[in-house]
Design a protein around this motif. Sequence first.
Motif, PDB file in Angstrom:
ATOM      1  N   ASN A  94       0.926  -1.368  -0.042  1.00  0.00           N
ATOM      2  CA  ASN A  94      -0.158   0.079   0.255  1.00  0.00           C
ATOM      3  C   ASN A  94       1.148   1.374   0.230  1.00  0.00           C
ATOM      4  O   ASN A  94       1.456   1.559   0.922  1.00  0.00           O
ATOM      5  CB  ASN A  94      -1.111   0.174   1.461  1.00  0.00           C
ATOM      6  CG  ASN A  94      -1.837   1.209   1.687  1.00  0.00           C
ATOM      7  OD1 ASN A  94      -1.539   1.828   0.752  1.00  0.00           O
ATOM      8  ND2 ASN A  94      -2.556   0.996   2.276  1.00  0.00           N
ATOM      9  N   THR A 109      -7.053   6.954   4.925  1.00  0.00           N
ATOM     10  CA  THR A 109      -6.885   5.855   5.230  1.00  0.00           C
ATOM     11  C   THR A 109      -7.169   4.812   5.743  1.00  0.00           C
ATOM     12  O   THR A 109      -7.790   3.367   5.267  1.00  0.00           O
ATOM     13  CB  THR A 109      -5.642   6.026   6.472  1.00  0.00           C
ATOM     14  OG1 THR A 109      -4.773   6.772   5.262  1.00  0.00           O
ATOM     15  CG2 THR A 109      -5.091   4.312   6.329  1.00  0.00           C
ATOM     16  N   GLN A 132      -8.679   1.497   3.301  1.00  0.00           N
ATOM     17  CA  GLN A 132      -8.051   0.004   3.828  1.00  0.00           C
ATOM     18  C   GLN A 132      -9.131  -0.843   4.532  1.00  0.00           C
ATOM     19  O   GLN A 132      -9.005  -2.514   3.613  1.00  0.00           O
ATOM     20  CB  GLN A 132      -7.140  -0.255   4.755  1.00  0.00           C
ATOM     21  CG  GLN A 132      -6.103   0.579   4.759  1.00  0.00           C
ATOM     22  CD  GLN A 132      -4.302   0.671   5.622  1.00  0.00           C
ATOM     23  OE1 GLN A 132      -5.069  -0.145   6.848  1.00  0.00           O
ATOM     24  NE2 GLN A 132      -3.752   1.467   5.434  1.00  0.00           N
ATOM     25  N   LYS A 181      -0.043  -8.776   8.799  1.00  0.00           N
ATOM     26  CA  LYS A 181      -0.237  -7.795   8.231  1.00  0.00           C
ATOM     27  C   LYS A 181       0.549  -6.535   8.438  1.00  0.00           C
ATOM     28  O   LYS A 181       0.622  -6.824  10.296  1.00  0.00           O
ATOM     29  CB  LYS A 181      -1.817  -7.404   8.873  1.00  0.00           C
ATOM     30  CG  LYS A 181      -2.055  -6.289   8.012  1.00  0.00           C
ATOM     31  CD  LYS A 181      -3.794  -6.174   8.975  1.00  0.00           C
ATOM     32  CE  LYS A 181      -4.470  -5.341   8.820  1.00  0.00           C
ATOM     33  NZ  LYS A 181      -5.753  -5.423   9.508  1.00  0.00           N
ATOM     34  N   TRP A 202      -0.693  -1.929   9.057  1.00  0.00           N
ATOM     35  CA  TRP A 202      -1.748  -1.727   8.330  1.00  0.00           C
ATOM     36  C   TRP A 202      -3.000  -1.362   9.426  1.00  0.00           C
ATOM     37  O   TRP A 202      -2.055  -2.028   9.959  1.00  0.00           O
ATOM     38  CB  TRP A 202      -2.877  -3.282   7.113  1.00  0.00           C
ATOM     39  CG  TRP A 202      -2.781  -2.962   5.800  1.00  0.00           C
ATOM     40  CD1 TRP A 202      -1.142  -2.678   5.421  1.00  0.00           C
ATOM     41  CD2 TRP A 202      -3.180  -3.047   4.507  1.00  0.00           C
ATOM     42  NE1 TRP A 202      -0.797  -2.986   3.914  1.00  0.00           N
ATOM     43  CE2 TRP A 202      -2.222  -2.761   3.519  1.00  0.00           C
ATOM     44  CE3 TRP A 202      -4.609  -2.285   4.596  1.00  0.00           C
ATOM     45  CZ2 TRP A 202      -2.794  -3.163   1.954  1.00  0.00           C
ATOM     46  CZ3 TRP A 202      -5.040  -2.885   3.598  1.00  0.00           C
ATOM     47  CH2 TRP A 202      -4.197  -2.418   2.067  1.00  0.00           C
ATOM     48  N   ASN A 258      -4.523  -3.979  13.403  1.00  0.00           N
ATOM     49  CA  ASN A 258      -4.293  -5.138  12.997  1.00  0.00           C
ATOM     50  C   ASN A 258      -4.014  -5.599  14.407  1.00  0.00           C
ATOM     51  O   ASN A 258      -4.409  -6.592  14.443  1.00  0.00           O
ATOM     52  CB  ASN A 258      -2.763  -3.609  13.794  1.00  0.00           C
ATOM     53  CG  ASN A 258      -1.701  -5.171  12.813  1.00  0.00           C
ATOM     54  OD1 ASN A 258      -1.809  -6.292  12.305  1.00  0.00           O
ATOM     55  ND2 ASN A 258      -0.632  -4.468  11.745  1.00  0.00           N
ATOM     56  N   TYR A 310       2.248  -1.669   4.443  1.00  0.00           N
ATOM     57  CA  TYR A 310       2.014  -0.167   4.551  1.00  0.00           C
ATOM     58  C   TYR A 310       2.992   0.822   4.403  1.00  0.00           C
ATOM     59  O   TYR A 310       3.883   0.700   5.602  1.00  0.00           O
ATOM     60  CB  TYR A 310       1.454   0.198   5.655  1.00  0.00           C
ATOM     61  CG  TYR A 310       0.430   1.768   5.229  1.00  0.00           C
ATOM     62  CD1 TYR A 310      -0.731   2.002   4.774  1.00  0.00           C
ATOM     63  CD2 TYR A 310       1.272   2.807   6.625  1.00  0.00           C
ATOM     64  CE1 TYR A 310      -0.365   3.083   4.753  1.00  0.00           C
ATOM     65  CE2 TYR A 310       0.878   4.043   6.592  1.00  0.00           C
ATOM     66  CZ  TYR A 310      -0.614   4.797   5.953  1.00  0.00           C
ATOM     67  OH  TYR A 310      -0.484   5.698   6.310  1.00  0.00           O
TER      68      TYR A 310
END
Length: 472
Positions: free
Chosen positions: A10, A45, A49, A110, A113, A116, A196
């Motif tokens: 991302n 954001t 997401q 992850k 992001w 989480n 990210y």
Amino acid sequence: MKKPPLVLVNVVGLTHRWLPLAPHIHQLAERGGIARLSEVCPAVTCTAQASMLTGCTPQAHGIVANGWLHRDTMEVRFWQQSNKLIQREPVYATALRMAQAQGKLFSCAKLFWWFNQGADVQYSITPKPHYGFDGNKIFDISGEPLALAEDLKVELGPFPFHSFWGPMSGLPATNWIAQAAARIVERLRPNLSLVYLPHLDYEPQRHGPSGCNMPKILGELEQALAVIELAAARAGARVWIVSEYGHVDVDKPVYLNRVLRDQGCLQVRTGPFGEQLDLYGSEAFAVCDHQLAHVYVRSPQNIQKIRTLLSSVNGVSKVYAGEERQALHLDHQRSGDLVVVAKEKCWFAYPFWLHNRNAPDYARCVAIHHKPGFDPCELFFDPKIWFPKCYSLMRLIEKKLGFRTKFDVIPLNAKVVRGSHGLPAKDPADRPLLIVDDAKLLPQRADAELPMTAIRSLLLQELGFPDAPCVE
């Protein structure tokens, strides 16, 4: 045949306009495929997401902004990390459920992001400070398993929190994340890695996209991305790139809360730490998030009156009420009773105080969990402070010596902000994008756009699972 691992990076803020300045990313798009994405609203954001991961719009998954009013506790909360806030199943939970049903293994990483904590993933890294009972805060990261974050800190050093958000935001945070992601992708080889990289989100917000040295910023980003790509190649993984929104130039902050206060709709409580927003006593208040604001109205019979008031504010484009919010896919209980969108070149600033001498103590600090709205002024040092880095160092020394102190270095003049986002781009060149390694996955028309909610289906398909569409 087993599907190779997939790394979805991302790169927030990347648009078609900037591709010619990013030759390596441009080559990736030419070798594979590229599509414009139509933004969700608000184009911020957390909402973006959640929409990518669930395949749903915010009126289904409930992430209506980066922050909103929690009506049960009457608290405005921004930047929360609990995965349970997402009210639809994210792609990693869907893939794990399907894999288990088929007797297969599936793992997901992850990395930075949002939402989480508590996510149904096998590996995660996220910012997570330690908070002492005396108000002290120590910056740190956390993750799953717990030893993963500790091992990365041993190898890479502490996460450079000061460069992740605040006046010193910049490249070190992105470089650290890229190096951490490279190690996880190559060593642990998850089936799906969500990474990210925030580097393009700082200077365009500070100075506006037209006021940045974009070739330099994109060159720095490409170097960080190359670290991930090299690790992915060693792990036999494919790399996709996605972005959440593009930035626009702005020159006018709009103070909805001050308008509401002038009309007697917003109340404050005075005290030793400056004025505080009285959420219980206010008839209406705005939770501002870039170019969109959720306005919460206590008495339903006053909604129309507040709407008329805000519609006349210079800088307001349109005010949506009730079922009209469906046009923005924001007809959800977490949304404001009114949803306000800004005009071109404008954005919504959260301040509710009328004189700077009455500003709450958090206003001059980086305090993302205290402010009842998003504050991009946190990207700046107050120009009134001589040698602000030295001033900050003095504050740090005071803190280390055990004194109660605050890092009051943030300006109160919102006119310093020259960039924003939150609304669909007028020019298609400024829309977010998706770059994949196989053009056949995308629409073949050059002018075609994918909804951001389509990313979930593409991920499931490429991970070897049938699509399970989101039910709105």
